[in-house]
Design an enzyme around this catalytic site. Structure first.
Site, short mmCIF file in Angstrom:
data_model
loop_
_atom_site.label_atom_id
_atom_site.label_comp_id
_atom_site.label_asym_id
_atom_site.label_seq_id
_atom_site.Cartn_x
_atom_site.Cartn_y
_atom_site.Cartn_z
N ILE A 41 0.54 -1.38 -0.14
CA ILE A 41 -0.17 -0.31 -0.24
C ILE A 41 0.65 1.15 -0.45
CG2 ILE A 41 -2.06 -0.99 1.09
CD1 ILE A 41 -1.29 0.12 3.51
N CYS A 101 -2.67 -12.39 -0.03
CA CYS A 101 -1.59 -11.36 0.09
C CYS A 101 -1.48 -11.37 1.74
CB CYS A 101 -1.78 -9.62 0.02
SG CYS A 101 -3.92 -9.59 0.19
N SER A 102 -0.70 -9.94 2.52
CA SER A 102 -0.63 -10.20 4.13
C SER A 102 -1.57 -10.49 4.41
CB SER A 102 0.28 -9.45 4.76
OG SER A 102 1.44 -8.96 3.66
N GLY A 115 -5.00 -9.66 3.43
CA GLY A 115 -6.26 -10.16 2.40
C GLY A 115 -6.91 -8.81 2.69
N TRP A 116 -7.22 -8.11 2.85
CA TRP A 116 -7.85 -7.09 2.18
C TRP A 116 -7.73 -6.15 1.71
CZ3 TRP A 116 -7.64 -6.91 8.15
CH2 TRP A 116 -6.84 -6.69 9.20
N ASP A 117 -6.46 -5.99 0.62
CA ASP A 117 -6.43 -4.75 0.14
C ASP A 117 -5.99 -4.98 -1.49
OD1 ASP A 117 -6.23 -2.10 1.59
OD2 ASP A 117 -4.25 -3.01 2.35
N LYS A 154 -9.94 -1.92 4.60
CA LYS A 154 -10.40 -1.00 5.64
C LYS A 154 -10.48 0.66 5.04
CE LYS A 154 -6.82 -1.54 7.96
NZ LYS A 154 -5.81 -1.94 9.48
#
Lengths: 721, 582
Positions: B293, B354-355, B357-359, B396
């Site tokens: 990000i 990913c890390s 799992g929300w982006d 988020k």
């Protein structure tokens, strides 16, 4: 004639013979040549015969196009697997996996032949299965006939014209500008006849072989003056704006070492400028294009680099160059040249339209950048030039008759490779920018521009194969050429029926074109519509004596600049605020577009685009299945067809005859699945498998610390059970 | 009615939404970067900043929801010299900056600075988001657009291999997941709990989408907690095997780790990691090389530098390249194409993470679903997609956008959702007939991503939204959109069922979204309305007119009234009228 025969399947007799045009001779051939469908590593392809004639290189296979994949835009002269000798750009031989440019004499013969074409097709032929003598013959034949210098008379144009019956389409609306009447009509159309006259002084090419037989000069310029320096230093009329301001061009004097000569020339020019600065002529601005625009050499260098980006050997080539695509594009400088040329055209338009001044374009020959700028200005300012016949007439006037050196600049016979410069292509690229920015303003499509650019290399039309009207005339009227049947005449490219049947020609017409309202058909040619935008611009009053006085005072100073170091950087810079261009540009763009009025291209960085249709059309990786602009165009065409059939039905209900005014709409079979490369490539990918980049960029050097971080730093080790 | 749908009541100086109240106003000079200083009056409400120029020709209007404000700075001091050097500098989240000059006398900016700060950053001042005060009424209720159960049912779920579990009903299993999850039929709730222990933030692999023919699925989750020591978890290994077997078609399960390989390895140090070959012999792991990000945030910052206020004049292309923005778009699209292709032609189930799992995971799953399922290319389908893959699965939004939060330099902020919308735009640009929605729809979504007028994008998770009673107390963005669908509809849309749509992820086709990123620049703005679209609409109207009249004619002819109507013009005349009418 037609090329249909090639495509007929002959299951019994394996032998396929090339279809030859009148005057076309088979020179050599080779059998069992393997042509790769596309170099994607899969080695898929077809066997066939490779032939070379005095017109083309052709690959003939037995699996030729069946009805299903018959191209909709089929060219009747040049088939899918035909390469005219003039269309060959470079030929490479592959020896042990290494590519080598083939030019002259060959000592070793390659196992593979790669032909790069000027229309950006790439052919890969494998010769491994071909007999050795045939390889030798075909490779040296192709290299010899397409890559080595020839005499003009060896051009296929002549063989064709003497063998083919001449039946040019009389209904062609294009003005050819080879008669005095055409010039007079154009003067009348633009209302330029008050101050300018068409002259016959060059009949028999008395003045110059570079000038056309007829041309237009200010009324006050004497024949004596025109004759004095073979037309150099004489303002030649291109076009008159609705407000009377005119666009002129002039061939400059070459740099003179001798002081007295340059003094005489200075005096001569002084006189000319004095004459045309008197009433009724407007204030004059000059622009020396050879110093304000890139040189022909720059243009050639840029295009050579640019086109290389699209001559792609294989898929991995495509993706490797994709990584740095934008900087590669930029490094060619081609788009920047387009931008500068468009900007110059806007500057000229501003002078004509807003400042109401005459603009005199100056160039050594007045047949290169002068043609580009003059054509662009007319396309932007005169909506007639945005119709098909208007555009074609303009190309005739400025380029074909105007004396652009097509023969040398296209290096058609490799006689003068140093002269090669894609000046006309530069124009088409600039016009394309306008076409894609303002689709409703043009009667023709980008496909029209693309096939026009392809026609540069089809040597059955005379349009793009001579340096001047004189060269063409002397080569047709000479003793050496006599035809068996009737007068010797060349075809013109504007007769589109020679290349395309009516169905295919429909792709050249723009369905989005906002036709000009036609209030009265009899007046159509001469009626001038006031540009909407022009009304809102602060116009300089027509006759401003103070300005004219100013000009006289400036003349001496101006003349000083003209001689010695070419023509100086003009009055332009001294007498107007620097922001006037920007102001004009911004003010025009802040108002709604009138598609029949003045049209200014948007030239900011993101607005200048790559002409994808011309440059990407043969690249399978760049293909969008069911996408691209063709997807929306197809929807519109389908709807137009529906509307037309409804119209027919209604007429039937009305018991009326069907109107003949209906434009033909191309039928798009299965339009939802057309590829974005339509109507060109018929590349059939094996499956709907998506194209995936094989090499992607991964390195970010600068923000290394950022790269290494995780999205959010949380130590998960403590969470663990 | 104004562009954004607000009503402008009579005798009002400024437009106001129901529930919007005026707070203050002041004479200022708006330092327009394109047209120079503009004298005017600025009005601040609890929702927007509104400026109207004193001059009427041309009238300059700024209408900025306070939610787009990222940062407010004072420029110049009381003793600053030079014209217009004293005032406020406002940085916005939507690719522009606003600068106002004020009179230097008597601390004239203190008041406006404080009011702006307070209402632009309500979270930092214990105030409610405007969404909770908004009293607009819409004919459609956007909160009804997405109900998880009916979306899963649309996909044919549950079935004999996949079941719906309520294990997360009170967010007990995972507080960033929705309450309703679809998991393999053969995994018990107990199994799920054990798997949760081995997945970062308990984000276990759950189903996002199932292919109607191949029955291959797209699963999403977070990284496994492998750590430095290379921990293994039998339950997780078995769970992935159950997923693999569920469609029973191919021997290996494909795992896409969205991160670059090195980052995945580096994550081991903090307890994360990826599925190793030894532990998961039946799975194939691929890294998709999409950056984190922070990289994306920096990239957008660079992009803004080259387009605002002025578009980089020389070297536009290399400047654009140096922002890497389109390169990131290319990588995200490439990853999504791989996921979609694997499920579709590879007939293999895939797990994406990913890390957390929300982006990146949300980008990949939602884009792959958009490529595979034409339903998501409709207006409502797209709303469902955003609601499901982004909002309900805990992207988020609050942290990434920083809604109402004054901490403009927060490292949690990142334009991940913008990047997703950009990818969608790239697809719609490449396939102009494949999407029911138009560009305006995408721009509207992005505008309200920041505006805080709707509850749609507020808060980080379903759990928090439930706690704040968002659906009860606020309106949904989809209410606005669905009440005026025509405005957001692409006239060229051609409905095509179940056609996989693969964009070409090549720089030759990717373009900078000028109408979004450079929309504030009057020089760049594209022609509105689109002439080709206009032409099409005219033809559509003509067709409908012909059909109507043809019907009439047939009725007239059938009833054998010999005097045919003389009133209507000949149809061929009409045709030429339309061709010339522009």
């Amino acid at each position: 004639f037609s090329l249909q025969e090639i495509h007929i399947k002959e299951p019994i007799e394996k032998q396929v013979n090339p279809h030859l045009l009148p005057g076309e001779l088979l020179l050599c051939e080779a059998n069992t040549v393997y042509k790769y469908i596309q170099e994607d590593g899969s080695n898929r392809g077809t066997y066939g015969k490779l032939v070379c004639t005095n017109f083309k290189i052709a690959f003939l296979d037995d699996e030729s196009a069946s009805d299903d994949n018959e191209p909709q835009l089929k060219n009747k002269i040049v088939g899918e697997n035909d390469i005219t000798l003039q269309c060959v750009d470079q030929i490479y031989g592959v020896y042990d996996e290494k590519k080598k440019l083939l030019t002259g004499q060959l000592r070793k013969y390659p196992e593979k032949l790669i032909i790069y074409c000027k229309d950006l097709r790439v052919f890969h032929f494998c010769l491994r299965y071909t007999k050795e003598e045939e390889v030798k013959r075909i490779v040296s034949g192709i290299v010899h006939h397409s890559q080595t210098p020839k005499l003009l008379k060896r051009l296929f144009l002549f063989s064709y014209a003497s063998a083919a019956p001449s039946n040019t389409d009389g209904r062609n609306q294009t003005m050819m500008f080879d008669t005095l009447e055409d010039w007079r009509d154009e003067l009348e159309r633009t209302k330029g006849n008050v101050k300018y006259k068409a002259v016959t002084i060059n009949e028999g090419y008395r003045v110059s072989e570079k000038l056309p037989l007829y041309f237009v000069v200010p009324i006050c310029v004497s024949e004596e003056n025109i004759l004095k320096y073979e037309g150099r230093g004489i303002p030649i009329w291109c076009w008159s704006c609705h407000n009377g301001a005119a666009l002129l061009k002039m061939s400059a004097f070459p740099k003179e070492q001798d002081d007295s000569t340059s003094q005489t020339q200075k005096a001569f020019l002084d006189g000319i400028y004095k004459t045309i600065s008197k009433a009724p002529y407007e204030l004059l601005k000059t622009d020396d294009l050879s110093s304000s625009l890139p040189s022909l050499q720059d243009i050639q260098t840029a295009y050579t680099r640019f086109k290389q980006l699209f001559l792609i050997d294989n898929s991995s080539d495509f993706w490797t160059t994709d990584v740095k695509w934008f900087s590669l594009l930029e490094s060619t400088n081609w788009l920047e040249i387009i931008r500068r040329v468009l900007k110059k055209a806007i500057e000229v338009a501003e002078c004509l339209e807003r400042q109401h001044t005459n603009v005199l374009l100056i160039e050594e020959s007045a047949t290169d950048l002068c043609c580009v700028i003059s054509t662009l200005v007319q396309v932007m300012m005169d909506s007639y030039s945005r119709t098909k016949s208007g555009f074609q007439s303009l190309i005739q006037e400025e380029w074909a008759i105007g004396g652009h050196g097509f023969f040398d600049h296209c290096s058609h016979l490799h006689k003068s490779d140093k002269e090669e410069a894609p000046v006309f292509l530069l124009l088409l690229n600039c016009v394309w920018q306008l076409v894609q920015q303002y689709p409703p303003a043009f009667e023709f499509t980008e496909t029209y521009l693309t096939v026009l650019s392809d026609s540069l290399y089809v040597p059955i039309f005379s349009t793009f194969f001579f340096n001047s009207q004189h060269q063409k005339d002397t080569n047709t009227s000479g003793e050496s050429f006599k035809t068996q049947s009737g007068p010797f005449r060349f075809l013109t490219v504007w007769d589109w029926s020679v290349q395309f049947d009516p169905k295919a020609q429909a792709f050249l017409n723009n369905p989005f074109y906002a036709e000009k309202p036609k209030p009265d058909k009899s007046q159509r040619k001469t009626t001038r519509f006031k540009h909407q935008r022009q009304l809102s611009l602060p116009l300089t009053t027509t006759k401003s004596s103070t300005k004219r006085g100013f000009f006289r005072e400036e003349t001496d100073h101006f003349i000083k600049n003209i001689l010695g170091k070419r023509i100086g950087k003009l009055i332009n810079s001294s007498d107007e605020p620097p922001n006037s261009f920007r102001e004009f540009y911004d003010s025009w763009h802040s108002k709604p577009v009138d598609y029949h009025g003045l049209l200014l291209p948007r030239i900011d960085g993101p607005e200048i685009k790559v002409w994808a249709q011309r440059y990407l059309r043969w690249i399978p990786e760049a293909q969008l299945h069911g996408g691209g602009t063709i997807a929306t165009a197809a929807k519109i065409l389908d709807l137009m067809e529906e509307v037309q059939s409804l119209q027919v039905k209604m007429d039937e209900e009305h018991c009326q005859a069907v109107s003949g005014d209906v434009h033909s709409v191309p039928l798009l079979r299965n339009s939802a699945r057309l590829s974005s490369l339509f109507p060109f490539a018929l590349l059939q990918r094996q499956s709907v498998k998506p194209a995936l980049p094989t090499s992607t960029w991964k390195d970010l050097e600068v923000e290394d610390d950022l790269v290494k971080r995780d999205d959010e730093f949380v130590d998960l080790t403590s969470d663990m059970p | 009615t104004l562009k954004d749908g607000t009503n402008w009541e009579q005798n009002e100086e400024i437009p106001r939404l129901p529930g919007e109240t005026r707070v203050t106003d002041k004479d200022v000079i708006y330092m327009c970067p394109f047209n120079g200083p503009v004298k005017g009056r600025v009005y601040i409400t609890n929702y927007r900043l509104y400026l109207r120029s004193a001059e009427n020709d041309p009238v300059v209007i700024l209408n900025v929801p306070l939610g787009v404000i990222s940062r407010i700075e004072k420029m110049g001091g009381a003793s600053s010299r030079g014209e217009n050097s004293y005032g406020l500098d406002i940085t916005c989240k939507d690719m522009r900056n606003l600068r106002f000059a004020l009179k230097q006398e008597g601390h004239s900016r203190r008041d406006i600075f404080e009011v702006l700060t307070k209402y632009a950053f309500p979270q930092s001042h214990n105030l409610l988001f405007f969404a909770f005060l908004n009293e607009e009424k819409f004919s459609e209720n956007g909160w009804m657009v997405y109900t998880p159960m009916s979306e899963y049912r649309r996909q044919g779920l549950p079935n004999e291999r996949w079941r719906v579990t309520f294990i997360n009903e009170h967010y007990g299993l995972c507080d960033t997941y929705p309450s309703l999850l679809v998991v393999p039929y053969n995994a018990t709730d107990d199994d799920l709990k054990k798997v949760a222990a081995f997945r970062s933030r308990n984000r276990i692999p759950v189903l996002s989408w199932i292919h109607p023919e191949t029955q291959a699925v797209i699963m999403r989750c977070s990284q496994p907690l492998v750590g430095m020591s290379g921990k293994r978890n039998k339950d997780d290994e078995r769970y992935l095997d159950i997923i693999r077997e569920a469609n029973g078609q191919i021997s290996k399960l494909t795992i896409y780790d969205a991160r670059p390989n090195v980052n995945a390895v580096a994550n081991k140090a903090t307890g994360g990691g990826y599925e190793g070959e030894d532990a998961y012999p039946n799975a194939e792991l691929f890294f998709l090389d999409i950056h984190n990000i922070h990289v994306m945030r920096e990239s957008l910052k660079k992009l803004k530098d080259i387009v605002y206020p002025n578009v980089e004049e020389s070297h536009w292309l290399s400047s654009l390249e140096s922002t890497h923005w389109l390169e990131h778009i290319k990588l995200v699209l490439t990853g999504a194409i791989q996921v979609a292709d694997k499920v579709s032609s590879g007939r293999s189930s895939v797990v994406v993470h990913c890390s957390d799992g929300w982006d990146r995971t949300a980008q990949l799953t939602s884009l792959a679903m958009l490529m595979l399922d034409s339903y998501y290319r409709t207006i409502e389908g797209f709303e469902v997609l955003v609601q499901k893959e982004w909002i309900s699965f805990g992207h988020k939004f609050a942290s990434r956008i920083g809604h109402g939060d004054k901490n403009h330099a927060d490292a949690d902020r990142s334009p991940i959702f913008l990047q997703f919308i950009d990818c969608v735009w790239q697809m719609s640009k490449q396939f102009p007939t494949a999407f029911e929605f138009n560009e305006q729809f995408l721009i509207t979504i992005l505008d309200h991503l920041y505006s805080c007028r709707f509850g749609t994008f507020l808060y980080n998770s379903e759990a928090l939204r439930e706690k704040e009673k968002v659906t009860e107390k606020t309106l949904s963005l989809w209410s606005l959109v669905n009440s005026e669908k025509a405005k957001y509809t692409n006239p060229f849309y051609t409905k095509e069922l179940n056609r996989a749509l693969y964009p070409v992820a090549s720089m030759r086709h990717l373009e900078l979204w000028v109408n979004y990123y450079i929309r504030w620049n009057p020089r760049i703005r594209e022609q509105q309305p689109n002439p080709v679209e206009q032409r099409y609409m005219e033809l559509l109207a003509l067709r409908d007119d012909y059909m109507r009249r043809l019907e009439e004619l047939q009725i007239t002819n059938n009833s054998k009234i010999s005097n045919s109507s003389a009133s209507s013009a000949s149809p061929s005349q009409m045709m030429s009228q339309v061709q010339t009418h522009f």
